[in-house]
Design a protein around this motif. Structure first.
Motif, PDB file in Angstrom:
ATOM      1  N   GLU A 106       0.851  -1.064   0.143  1.00 55.55           N
ATOM      2  CA  GLU A 106      -0.115  -0.093  -0.192  1.00 55.55           C
ATOM      3  C   GLU A 106       1.302   1.348  -0.009  1.00 55.55           C
ATOM      4  OE1 GLU A 106      -4.119  -2.097   2.749  1.00 55.55           O
ATOM      5  OE2 GLU A 106      -1.865  -0.849   4.377  1.00 55.55           O
ATOM      6  N   TYR A 108       0.041   5.448   0.778  1.00 54.73           N
ATOM      7  CA  TYR A 108      -0.099   6.177   0.653  1.00 54.73           C
ATOM      8  C   TYR A 108      -0.068   8.083   0.238  1.00 54.73           C
ATOM      9  CZ  TYR A 108      -3.759   2.935   3.354  1.00 54.73           C
ATOM     10  OH  TYR A 108      -3.910   1.516   3.626  1.00 54.73           O
ATOM     11  N   GLY A 109      -0.742   8.484   0.010  1.00 54.60           N
ATOM     12  CA  GLY A 109      -0.006  10.067  -0.038  1.00 54.60           C
ATOM     13  C   GLY A 109       0.888  10.094  -1.122  1.00 54.60           C
ATOM     14  N   HIS A 250       3.314   5.554   3.286  1.00 53.55           N
ATOM     15  CA  HIS A 250       2.816   6.769   3.965  1.00 53.55           C
ATOM     16  C   HIS A 250       3.522   8.211   3.953  1.00 53.55           C
ATOM     17  CE1 HIS A 250      -0.421   4.570   6.611  1.00 53.55           C
ATOM     18  NE2 HIS A 250       0.337   3.015   6.488  1.00 53.55           N
TER      19      HIS A 250
END
Length: 311
Positions: A106, A108-109, A250
């Motif tokens: 994953e 994110y951002g 992240h």
């Protein structure tokens, strides 16, 4: 001469053993690495007095509301994650790139980096000692022109392995001196990404005291200098470990104070940004690092210094 020769042989033998371990563990699947790190980390916590003491003291400062059993459980889990990071170095530096990419499940951002570059701005990534920062370096250098400062390891024979591992996806490593700072500025002016360690204590004269979890910590002042000259965007980046599954990258907006020209205000924003990333999973921060060491050094000789001594 004989002593020097002995020291060189010992250093070479240590380097050989470490590189062999990294190479061996690089072939292990992540679930197996995590299980092994969990076992070894529990032993490290039990038998390594120095790491246990520093971790326990740091956690007592930053989480005073936890009781002793809760802090002990968090400290042990933190030691497992720190051990996992060390065991994953071979994976991050030597495993096939497609295997590491598959392990990043994953992200994110990412739009924060893409948006800044689309505006013609560089991106400063604050990369604290959280999760596996070498996996973060792998991802950043795989997807963006990326520059980071590099300090050679104490065991000189390991430098070729470490440098190759960090540079193999295109990262540019620059020295921790004025020439390296100049390279960072040039990269930002080209709208590229650079990495900074925000939680590593600088040498005296290169930082200011700013609060970290309510207690002053000596914090580098390089960031406001870079921002002032480039108008770069600042984000915090971490590779959060998903035990047994892989990693989640992240990117978090940095605290707005990082953009201040005042060094203490900017450093306070840097530390607040680190705190925000730690909140993702406090056990994944490297609490065995002596983050408050300079406070202790400053207080040496003070008649009440022992009252404040941590380490």
């Amino acid at each position: 001469m004989e002593q020097q020769a002995f020291s060189r042989r010992r250093s070479f033998n240590r380097a050989g053993a470490i590189s062999w371990l990294w190479k061996t563990l690089s072939g292990w699947p992540l679930p197996r690495l995590w299980r092994f790190a969990s076992l070894v980390g529990a032993l490290v916590y039990r038998f390594s007095k120095r790491e246990r003491k520093v971790t326990d003291l740091n956690l007592a400062v930053v989480y005073p509301g936890l009781d002793a059993s809760e802090r002990r459980a968090l400290a042990m889990q933190s030691m497992r994650h720190s051990t996992a990071t060390m065991m994953e170095l071979g994976y991050a530096w030597m495993a096939k790139p497609e295997r590491i990419e598959a392990g990043i499940v994953e992200v994110y951002g990412r739009e924060k980096l893409d948006g800044a570059r689309a505006e013609g701005r560089g991106v400063i990534v604050l990369a604290p000692h959280f999760g596996n920062w070498e996996v973060l370096n792998f991802w950043l250098s795989s997807h963006f022109p990326f520059t980071a400062m590099y300090e050679p390891p104490k065991i000189a024979e390991l430098e070729p392995i470490i440098r190759h591992g960090r540079e193999r996806m295109g990262a540019q490593l620059v020295p921790t001196n004025p020439r390296g700072v100049a390279a960072l500025l040039k990269a930002l002016k080209r709208s590229e990404a650079i990495g900074i360690l925000p939680d590593q204590e600088p040498d005296w004269g290169s930082g200011v005291f700013a609060p970290f979890y309510g207690r002053n910590a000596y914090t580098a002042t390089l960031l406001p200098k870079l921002v002032a000259r480039t108008q770069a965007r600042v984000v915090t980046g971490v590779a959060l470990r998903l035990p047994g599954r892989g990693f989640a990258i992240h990117f978090l907006d940095a605290d707005e104070r990082v953009y201040s020209e005042d060094e203490v205000t900017s450093a306070s924003g840097v530390n607040a940004s680190v705190e925000a990333s730690i909140a993702l999973d406090p056990a994944q921060y490297q609490w065995e690092y002596k983050r408050y060491r300079k406070v202790v050094e400053e207080q040496q000789g003070h008649p009440e210094a022992n009252r404040f001594r941590l380490y």
